[in-house]
Design an enzyme around this catalytic site. Structure first.
Site, PDB file in Angstrom:
ATOM      1  N   CYS A 124      -8.568  11.201  -2.703  1.00 49.44           N
ATOM      2  CA  CYS A 124      -7.176  11.065  -3.137  1.00 49.44           C
ATOM      3  C   CYS A 124      -6.969   9.591  -3.467  1.00 49.44           C
ATOM      4  O   CYS A 124      -7.880   8.947  -3.985  1.00 49.44           O
ATOM      5  CB  CYS A 124      -6.208  11.576  -2.070  1.00 49.44           C
TER       6      CYS A 124
ATOM      7  N   CYS B  95       5.471   6.601  -0.346  1.00 46.82           N
ATOM      8  CA  CYS B  95       6.162   6.606  -1.638  1.00 46.82           C
ATOM      9  C   CYS B  95       5.181   6.355  -2.779  1.00 46.82           C
ATOM     10  O   CYS B  95       5.329   6.893  -3.872  1.00 46.82           O
ATOM     11  CB  CYS B  95       7.260   5.540  -1.645  1.00 46.82           C
TER      12      CYS B  95
END
Length: 365
Positions: free
Chosen positions: A323, A173
């Site tokens: 990332c 999430c």
């Protein structure tokens, strides 16, 4: 107690119940608060993570003063403040195959609000071995799912998802985003299922999967049945081992990763013309705008999936990917390697490691 279906008997059952909530995050937050308010006698919380500022839009059991604290302990304090009569047991450690059975044996009902596949499989298998009911929920972006698993009375998580996924094949999430209010919607259903299981009222979601699309404001139900080919769990293995099918090439980590400090030096050499490589940020534009590494080029993973040739970038050119934590850059690594790029590396620990080690003044999300 005004609800005829519950009444005094239902309230006494709630007060005697012992419920363990796995994860004090987006789903655990509303579940814990509602069950404490309902008068559940004992609530256990297992979570080894710490509260971060970016959690607070969806993890409402925590506040800004809790940033940096262990979630299990922060949630415990919030529950005690909401209902001092509830006994709260904080378990601020990681759930493993070694500790899961002794922990679960202390509780009547398990609620799984974990945010990763490894823990979900471990929770389901342990609950099945002990024949304890398990309320499960998950959310991502604008969608959520809820069900009840209970061996031998109905299906388990493995009947719904029999094949363990690739590690890193789905973002968390924190990486993909989640509508905060969605956690409340799904978490409220999970709490309601727990109350029904404890008190013996109504029809639970055992054998049914309830999904919610917050963007379309639509609930949908899917029937789940036990897989006749599946065998009952007889022992446990840590879920992260079961799911560990690497997305990266089978080369040593030192050949495919670069540390934040080594990247800092490489960027310095590139600025002086002594080294030439592409530093590519595979996150989303919103993440890049929040915090970035100087000299990094934004190229979201979705674009690399559609065009792994990187706009005709020479295949012999060195490429360094990053990332947030690492899973998305490893997938991009595999895609570029398959496309013929010779030298592809990933930043170990992602931009979080970069900020921690190199630029601690920058925001950590």
């Amino acid at each position: 107690m005004m609800l005829a279906e519950l009444g005094d008997l239902g309230q006494r059952r709630l007060s005697r119940a012992r419920v363990l909530v796995v994860g004090a995050g987006g789903l655990g937050s509303p579940v814990l608060l509602y069950l404490a308010a309902a008068g559940v006698g004992t609530l256990g919380i297992i979570d080894d993570d710490a509260v971060e500022l970016s959690n607070l839009q969806r993890q409402i059991v925590h506040g800004t003063d809790d940033v940096g604290r262990l979630k299990a302990e922060s949630a415990r304090d919030a529950i005690v403040a909401a209902n001092p009569s509830t006994r709260v047991q904080a378990h601020p450690f990681r759930l493993t195959a070694l500790n899961v059975l002794p922990l679960f044996e202390q509780y009547d009902l398990i609620i799984d609000g974990a945010d990763n596949f490894a823990t979900r499989y471990l929770v389901s298998d342990a609950a099945a071995l002990l024949e304890k009911p398990c309320v499960w929920g998950s959310i991502m972006r604008f969608g959520g799912q809820v069900s009840v698993f209970w061996e031998p009375h109905g299906p388990t998580y493995r009947d719904l998802f029999p094949d363990t996924p690739l590690v890193g094949s789905a973002p968390s999430c924190g990486e993909s985003g989640a509508l905060g209010a969605l956690c409340g919607s799904v978490g409220s259903v999970m709490a309601a299922e727990a109350v029904k299981l404890i008190t013996g009222i109504g029809r639970t979601l055992l054998g049914r999967l309830l999904t919610f699309d917050a963007l379309d404001s639509r609930w949908h139900e899917v029937r789940i049945v036990k897989d006749p080919r599946a065998t009952s769990a007889t022992d446990l293995t840590d879920g992260d081992l079961l799911c560990r099918t690497p997305l990266a090439p089978e080369r040593a980590a030192e050949e495919t990763e670069i540390s934040p400090e080594d990247l800092r030096q490489a960027l310095g050499a590139r600025a002086q013309g002594a080294r030439d490589f592409d530093l590519i940020d595979v996150r989303e534009p919103g993440e890049h705008a929040l915090v970035s590494i100087p000299g990094a080029r934004l190229l979201p993973l979705a674009k690399i999936r559609s065009d792994p040739l990187l706009d005709d970038t020479p295949h012999d050119r060195e490429v360094v990917l990053h990332c947030k934590h690492g899973p998305r850059s490893w997938e991009a690594h595999a895609l570029l390697t398959a496309a013929g790029f010779v030298t592809v590396r990933t930043l170990a620990g992602g931009i979080i490691a970069w900020v921690n080690d190199i630029e601690p003044h920058k925001p950590r999300y």
